[in-house]
Write a protein that holds these residues in place. Sequence first.
Motif, short mmCIF file in Angstrom:
data_model
loop_
_atom_site.label_atom_id
_atom_site.label_comp_id
_atom_site.label_asym_id
_atom_site.label_seq_id
_atom_site.Cartn_x
_atom_site.Cartn_y
_atom_site.Cartn_z
N ASP A 226 0.84 -1.11 -0.12
CA ASP A 226 0.00 -0.13 0.22
C ASP A 226 1.01 1.30 0.09
O ASP A 226 0.39 2.41 0.23
CB ASP A 226 -1.11 0.01 1.25
N ALA A 227 2.17 1.33 -0.26
CA ALA A 227 3.06 2.18 -0.31
C ALA A 227 3.12 2.70 -1.77
O ALA A 227 2.74 1.71 -2.47
CB ALA A 227 4.59 1.72 -0.01
N LEU A 228 2.94 3.98 -2.10
CA LEU A 228 3.03 4.42 -3.40
C LEU A 228 4.62 4.03 -4.25
O LEU A 228 5.64 4.00 -3.84
CB LEU A 228 2.94 5.88 -3.39
N ILE A 229 4.44 3.68 -5.53
CA ILE A 229 5.37 3.47 -6.50
C ILE A 229 4.93 4.27 -7.69
O ILE A 229 3.79 4.65 -7.94
CB ILE A 229 5.44 1.87 -6.81
N LEU A 230 6.02 4.33 -8.63
CA LEU A 230 5.73 4.67 -10.07
C LEU A 230 5.71 3.57 -10.87
O LEU A 230 6.67 2.79 -10.95
CB LEU A 230 6.68 5.77 -10.47
N PRO A 231 4.67 3.05 -11.55
CA PRO A 231 4.74 2.01 -12.37
C PRO A 231 5.37 1.88 -13.55
O PRO A 231 5.64 0.82 -14.24
CB PRO A 231 3.27 1.68 -12.59
N ARG A 232 5.94 3.25 -13.99
CA ARG A 232 6.79 3.11 -15.23
C ARG A 232 5.96 2.45 -16.45
O ARG A 232 4.93 2.75 -16.47
CB ARG A 232 8.22 2.79 -14.85
N SER A 233 6.79 1.48 -16.86
CA SER A 233 6.06 1.13 -18.23
C SER A 233 5.07 0.04 -17.98
O SER A 233 4.16 -0.56 -18.82
CB SER A 233 7.09 0.53 -19.11
N ALA B 146 1.80 7.75 -9.82
CA ALA B 146 2.01 7.06 -8.86
C ALA B 146 0.93 6.41 -8.00
O ALA B 146 -0.34 7.06 -8.29
CB ALA B 146 2.61 8.04 -7.67
N MET B 147 0.81 5.16 -7.71
CA MET B 147 -0.19 4.53 -7.30
C MET B 147 0.31 3.48 -6.27
O MET B 147 1.58 3.22 -6.19
CB MET B 147 -1.12 3.88 -8.31
N THR B 148 -0.66 2.65 -5.57
CA THR B 148 -0.16 1.58 -4.83
C THR B 148 0.15 0.43 -5.69
O THR B 148 -0.63 0.51 -6.68
CB THR B 148 -0.95 1.27 -3.46
N LEU B 149 0.86 -0.58 -5.25
CA LEU B 149 0.95 -1.93 -5.77
C LEU B 149 -0.18 -2.50 -5.73
O LEU B 149 -0.66 -3.20 -6.91
CB LEU B 149 1.79 -2.73 -5.22
N THR B 150 -1.03 -2.42 -4.68
CA THR B 150 -2.50 -2.81 -4.91
C THR B 150 -3.30 -2.59 -5.96
O THR B 150 -3.93 -3.19 -6.56
CB THR B 150 -3.00 -2.57 -3.39
N ALA B 151 -3.36 -1.11 -6.12
CA ALA B 151 -4.23 -0.57 -7.29
C ALA B 151 -3.54 -0.80 -8.47
O ALA B 151 -4.53 -1.18 -9.37
CB ALA B 151 -4.10 1.03 -7.00
N LEU B 152 -2.36 -0.98 -8.61
CA LEU B 152 -1.61 -1.52 -9.72
C LEU B 152 -2.07 -2.82 -10.09
O LEU B 152 -2.62 -3.01 -11.45
CB LEU B 152 -0.26 -1.50 -9.94
N GLU C 227 -8.54 3.93 -7.64
CA GLU C 227 -7.78 4.84 -6.68
C GLU C 227 -7.43 5.93 -7.31
O GLU C 227 -7.04 5.79 -8.38
CB GLU C 227 -6.40 3.97 -6.42
N LYS C 228 -7.85 7.17 -6.63
CA LYS C 228 -7.11 8.52 -7.11
C LYS C 228 -5.86 8.35 -7.13
O LYS C 228 -4.89 7.92 -6.47
CB LYS C 228 -7.88 9.18 -6.24
N VAL C 229 -5.46 9.11 -8.23
CA VAL C 229 -4.11 9.51 -8.55
C VAL C 229 -3.31 10.33 -7.56
O VAL C 229 -3.66 11.59 -7.26
CB VAL C 229 -3.71 10.20 -9.89
N VAL D 274 -9.20 7.14 -16.78
CA VAL D 274 -9.23 5.51 -17.09
C VAL D 274 -8.37 4.86 -16.09
O VAL D 274 -8.97 3.87 -15.61
CB VAL D 274 -8.90 5.14 -18.42
N VAL D 275 -7.17 5.41 -15.81
CA VAL D 275 -6.31 4.79 -14.77
C VAL D 275 -7.02 4.67 -13.71
O VAL D 275 -7.21 3.62 -12.77
CB VAL D 275 -5.30 5.55 -14.85
N GLU D 276 -7.65 5.77 -13.05
CA GLU D 276 -8.51 5.83 -11.84
C GLU D 276 -9.62 4.74 -11.71
O GLU D 276 -9.96 4.21 -10.85
CB GLU D 276 -8.69 7.24 -11.60
N ARG D 277 -10.24 4.72 -12.91
CA ARG D 277 -11.53 3.78 -12.92
C ARG D 277 -10.96 2.40 -12.89
O ARG D 277 -11.56 1.45 -12.18
CB ARG D 277 -12.09 4.06 -14.54
#
Length: 331
Positions: free
Chosen positions: A47-54, A195-201, A179-181, A172-175
């Motif tokens: 639940d920590a934030l990461i940048l998912p990159r590609s 940025a998002m949590t691994l859970t959201a990704l 999770e809100k960006v 669309v990412v949030e949908r």
Amino acid sequence: MLETLTVQDSVELAVVERSGFVESRHAGAAIVLSSDGDIVARHGNADALILPRSSLKPLQAVACITAGAVLEGEQLAISTASHIGTDRHASVVRDILTEGGLTEDDLACPASWPSDSATRDELVREHGEPARVRMNCSGKHAAMLRACVATGWPTDGYLDPSHPLQVHIRDVVERLTGEKVAHTAVDGCGAPVHAMTLTALARGIHRIGTASDRSPFALHRVAGSLVRAVRESPWTIEGPGRPDTIAIEKLGVFTKHGAEGVMVMVAPNGTTVALKMLDGATRASTIVAATLLERAGGLTGAEVATLADALPLTISGGGSIVGAIRPGAGI
């Protein structure tokens, strides 16, 4: 203050062993979802934030198609790729542009040499130069431009976070993630990365990876078509002999690595994993993801062993194999 992944949040995901000695350790976090989307395993702080990159590209590609970009087959697959810039990759990207009345000059990604060494060497021999179409994200950028053309949005400034295309992508990412960006950064190619949590990704990738191209819902149909295109043309996603392409070819998974040690992978039965190596290393991410899917019942031990044999996981010394990269004690 944004809660990003820390050393204290992390567990040992992989080790590098040389002659029976653990030489390096890769720490990070991971989360595994069942085929139904339920959380079945957490390793470290998911639940920590990461940048998912590609690893965000599948979500961006779905957004481009829902915005009007009409792409199929190899063109659709390369829209979510981090390709190695071979002539074949470049040709598909050029076709996407040409069919939209666009040129390579419309791409806003940086010019780049191919990461494929044979292609790069040939270009050097021919006195070629770095080109935007060779950049590993050019397929994503071409899809973004096609979405702009289809919708009537300006192609100039299409990477600006306030551009209508990027606003749509963010929605669309949030949908998909639910999770809100939390923060928006600039990716290596110049596009916004959220940025998002691994859970959201994991949730977003699970929704894409389990979607059907026969769904009554347009968003799901697009996602299902994207996954099918990737599985039918795995060479587009990275390139022959590269980890993402190998995993798709060997296991039939839907997978996408991201820079700085991010990886998402969906097994054929829908079991999904998302992980982040804290040190940004990518060398162990594919085998760790596959191992986590195996432990959740998404892959068999034999399938993971076949994948391991095909990946560059061996450690050499004096011309002989003296060790290997393998999953760590934290999983």
